[in-house]
Design an enzyme around this catalytic site. Structure first.
Site, PDB file in Angstrom:
ATOM      1  N   ASP A 153       1.605   6.651   0.002  1.00  0.00           N
ATOM      2  CA  ASP A 153       1.174   5.261  -0.102  1.00  0.00           C
ATOM      3  C   ASP A 153       1.049   4.810  -1.548  1.00  0.00           C
ATOM      4  OD1 ASP A 153       1.075   3.781   2.201  1.00  0.00           O
ATOM      5  OD2 ASP A 153      -1.086   3.470   2.142  1.00  0.00           O
ATOM      6  N   ASP A 457     -10.292   7.206  11.409  1.00  0.00           N
ATOM      7  CA  ASP A 457     -10.311   8.368  12.296  1.00  0.00           C
ATOM      8  C   ASP A 457     -11.396   8.224  13.367  1.00  0.00           C
ATOM      9  OD1 ASP A 457     -12.309   8.555  10.392  1.00  0.00           O
ATOM     10  OD2 ASP A 457     -11.803  10.575   9.732  1.00  0.00           O
TER      11      ASP A 457
END
Length: 743
Positions: A153, A457
């Site tokens: 990223d 998450d």
């Protein structure tokens, strides 16, 4: 299927694939919960009764103190109640991978797509990421069934270069692991563990690794790839994609197939796993949704290229420590009674490099080991971001309510029948990695990893279980994965602050864990998830108990019952009961008393720092004052810091505002304890102040590292002068203000 508390899944000839068994302390946990609850209710009743006396028989000061303690005890009671969900039916599982051969023939293993995310080559050194990838590529699993996808990223050519070098090394490393049947398949971990060993084969491959490491680290240090390292036209074309105007926040998609299992072989002639580098398109005009967005791009790109039924998500610094881990996962995903509604198998996060007493409580034993066992006895553990094997189908709606993706190639049942290098596959992969692809789709809301929280998450696992999916906690004796830990206090607290912001984003959303969660998963699962979602509110009781009793003690005002009052014993019972059970759980799971002491110390420190600042930052962000972003925890090690960490010395060198409330609590409690103790020694009237003196003394014990950093150290890790001065003046101001009211 059941007998003497054992449950499990079996092959056709009754050989077990896995078993589960309740923990012995379950009955004690339930009994203790009833007894402790019976003590909490009278305490809260006493607070309410005292509050009802205002203004007829109590002063405003007494009312304010009682109200503060009531709020504090109410939060403690709520958090204690949510924690009981983990203690109602904890279980322990065991797998038997050796029995898989009875149902899975050689070569019939299902495909495995591995997702590794990195975002900054200077904070997450590429060699760490490379070691993680190599350890996963070297699994005891058919290489032609493994595809490793690396999401960069940060859009850095340095990371791509590191993996090109790693691909060449992999052709030697994978056969070496296979031929020598080694367990530590991260090259760095293996060479460190066998530092004094020497054989011609070992020396040769170690030299190859060191050559690769030198090249990669030189490139990262220079910040560019020198022409000498661009050895062929394929590499030149790859790096030419970093044209003028290419920045980490604004650039086109880059997908580079570094290894292709259909063509690339290792030195022994075996196929190498697929290795694909992905840097998704970025634009300042389009939201990118941080790590969840990166994972969804990998989910789509992998669907187009390989579409394996199983997906492993892995942190870039957490390498494989057991090459048989995928086989343990298959023990569950191959169980016909379980696989239809099984979303993921979660392994605990464990860490190497912890100092002896784990001074920063970085092991997170309760978060990663104790509580997941309790979750597992309900509907399964939460997703913790790494070391998790998903069924791809779980990302596309509930078990009985599938969600169809916008193109058939993304369907989890789609069969890929074209080469990954084909023009059609590459064109579609680039398309689904575009920054505008998700517009007007269900990605991030009904499909894939979920958007809306910095803790993607926790949020994703929670949403999947609300849809009806279950999960498994797999905790083998040998750690499946080992990762790095932050070695400075500011990094530990910064990471936790980011979690707090993300958790509040879940708490105050329409998917609130108490309301929506109880309707979707039941009360116990709702309470278990709420224990995490409401983590930041720990700051309320910690701050109140760290400041109010000590300030009252300095002003000779009692806030607790005296030793002759029956309520005194109730306070003692509640405190000793809570700390005693926590210690018992910790030690029962293999912890030491010293590590437990540091864990409870860090709980107090977090309450004064990251829980508080995370809550404030979330509130400011909610009204549009302080927008926050995703910040990385640095994995770069400083030699001096590493040495101090190894010696068990706290690191306070960064002048962070996080340290101001902590230092204030240390200063105020130090002087209140000294004054209270002196009063007792002089025989002064200290009626009702005994508990306050004990509490201040307990806080002083927890703050010993702070006092050392303020007055006894001269190294770079001592408390910054700016923080000491600020905290001192703030403490004096707080004392002066309190003396105006507490009289």
């Amino acid at each position: 299927m059941e007998g003497r508390g054992l449950r499990g899944g079996f092959t056709a000839d009754a050989s077990p694939l896995h078993t589960s068994q309740p923990l012995r302390r379950t009955a004690f946990n339930r009994l203790f919960a009833v007894v402790y609850f019976s003590a909490v209710i009278p305490l809260l009743y006493r607070h309410v009764q005292n509050l009802s006396l205002y203004p007829t028989t109590t002063s405003f000061l007494s009312f304010s103190i009682t109200l503060s303690l009531f709020i504090s005890d109410l939060v403690l009671a709520f958090m204690w109640a949510t924690a009981q969900a983990f203690r109602m039916s904890p279980i322990r599982r065991r797998e038997f991978p050796e029995n898989l051969r009875r149902i899975i023939k050689d070569g019939d293993h299902v495909g495995l797509d591995v997702f590794i995310c990195t975002a900054d080559p200077h904070k997450e050194p590429p060699m760490n990421v490379v070691n993680t990838a190599l350890s996963l590529m070297a699994y005891d699993y058919p290489a032609d069934k493994i595809s490793v996808y690396v999401s960069d990223d940060g859009g850095s050519a340095l990371t791509l270069f590191a993996f090109m070098e790693a691909a060449e090394f992999a052709s030697h490393w994978l056969p070496f692991c296979r031929d020598n049947n080694i367990m530590e398949r991260s090259p760095q971990a293996y060479f460190e563990a066998n530092y004094h060993s020497s054989t011609p084969q070992l020396d040769k491959i170690k030299m190859m690794y060191e050559d690769m490491k030198v090249k990669v680290e030189q490139v990262v240090e220079k910040g560019e790839i020198i022409d000498d390292y661009i050895t062929d036209d394929q590499r030149r074309r790859a790096f030419n994609q970093w044209a003028k105007g290419f920045t980490r926040t604004d650039h086109p998609t880059v997908i580079q197939i570094i290894l292709d299992k259909s063509k690339d072989k290792d030195i022994s002639g075996h196929s190498l796993p697929n290795l694909i580098y992905v840097s998704r398109q970025k634009s300042k005009a389009s939201p990118h949704h941080f790590k969840a967005g990166a994972l969804n791009v990998l989910l789509r790109v992998s669907a187009v290229m390989t579409n394996s039924p199983i997906i492993l998500t892995q942190d870039c610094d957490m390498y494989s420590n057991d090459p048989r881990t995928p086989l343990r996962v298959l023990c569950y995903l191959s169980d016909p009674e379980m696989k239809s509604n099984l979303a993921f198998v979660q392994f605990p996060q464990r860490f190497h490099g912890l100092n002896e007493d784990d001074i920063y409580a970085s092991e997170y034993k309760r978060l990663f080991k104790i509580n997941p066992s309790g979750f597992d006895g309900l509907k399964g553990p939460n997703y913790v971001g790494s070391g998790c094997f998903f069924a791809r189908r779980a990302f596309f709606g509930g078990p009985s309510t599938p969600v169809t993706p916008e193109i058939s190639e993304l369907n989890p049942d789609h069969a890929v029948n074209k080469a990954i290098r084909s023009e059609e596959i590459m064109t579609l992969a680039l398309h689904v990695a575009g920054c505008n692809y998700e517009n007007q789709t269900k990605w991030g809301s009904k499909m894939g990893f979920r958007y809306g929280s910095l803790v993607e998450d926790f949020y994703t696992g929670y949403r999947l279980q609300c849809e009806g999916w279950k999960s498994i906690f797999c905790n083998p004796e040998r750690s499946a994965f080992l990762g790095d830990v932050p070695i400075t206090l500011v990094d530990v607290l910064g990471q936790c602050k980011r979690w707090c912001i993300g958790l509040f984003e879940v708490t105050f959303s329409k998917y609130n864990t108490l309301i929506y969660g109880s309707q979707s998963m039941g009360v116990l699962m709702s309470l278990a998830y709420s224990h995490y979602a409401f983590w930041p509110i720990w700051c309320i009781p910690v701050i109140i108990y760290c400041f109010l009793p000590s300030l009252a003690l300095v002003n000779r005002v009692s806030v607790f019952p005296n030793a002759l009052n029956p309520w005194f014993f109730l306070y003692v019972l509640l405190v000793l009961g809570a700390y005693g059970q926590d210690l018992f759980d910790f030690v029962s799971d293999g912890g030491t008393v010293r590590r437990w002491w540091n864990a409870q110390r860090l709980w107090m420190i977090r309450g004064l720092t990251c829980y508080l600042f995370g809550s404030i930052e979330y509130m400011l962000k909610s009204i549009g004052v302080s927008p926050h972003g995703f910040s990385l925890t640095s994995k770069v090690l400083d030699d001096a810091q590493s040495k101090r960490y190894g010696q068990g010395v706290f690191e306070f060198g960064v002048p962070s505002p996080l340290f101001v409330p902590l230092t204030m609590a240390a200063i105020i409690n130090f002087f209140s304890f000294i004054l209270g103790l002196a009063g007792f020694l002089r025989g002064s009237t200290m009626k009702g102040l005994g508990l306050q003196v004990i509490l201040s003394g307990f806080i002083v014990l927890n703050c010993l590292p702070v006092y050392g950093a303020i007055a006894l150290r001269n190294d770079a890790g001592k408390m910054a002068t700016k923080i000491i001065v600020t905290s001192t003046f703030a403490s004096l101001a707080l004392y002066y203000i309190s003396s105006l009211f507490i009289i």
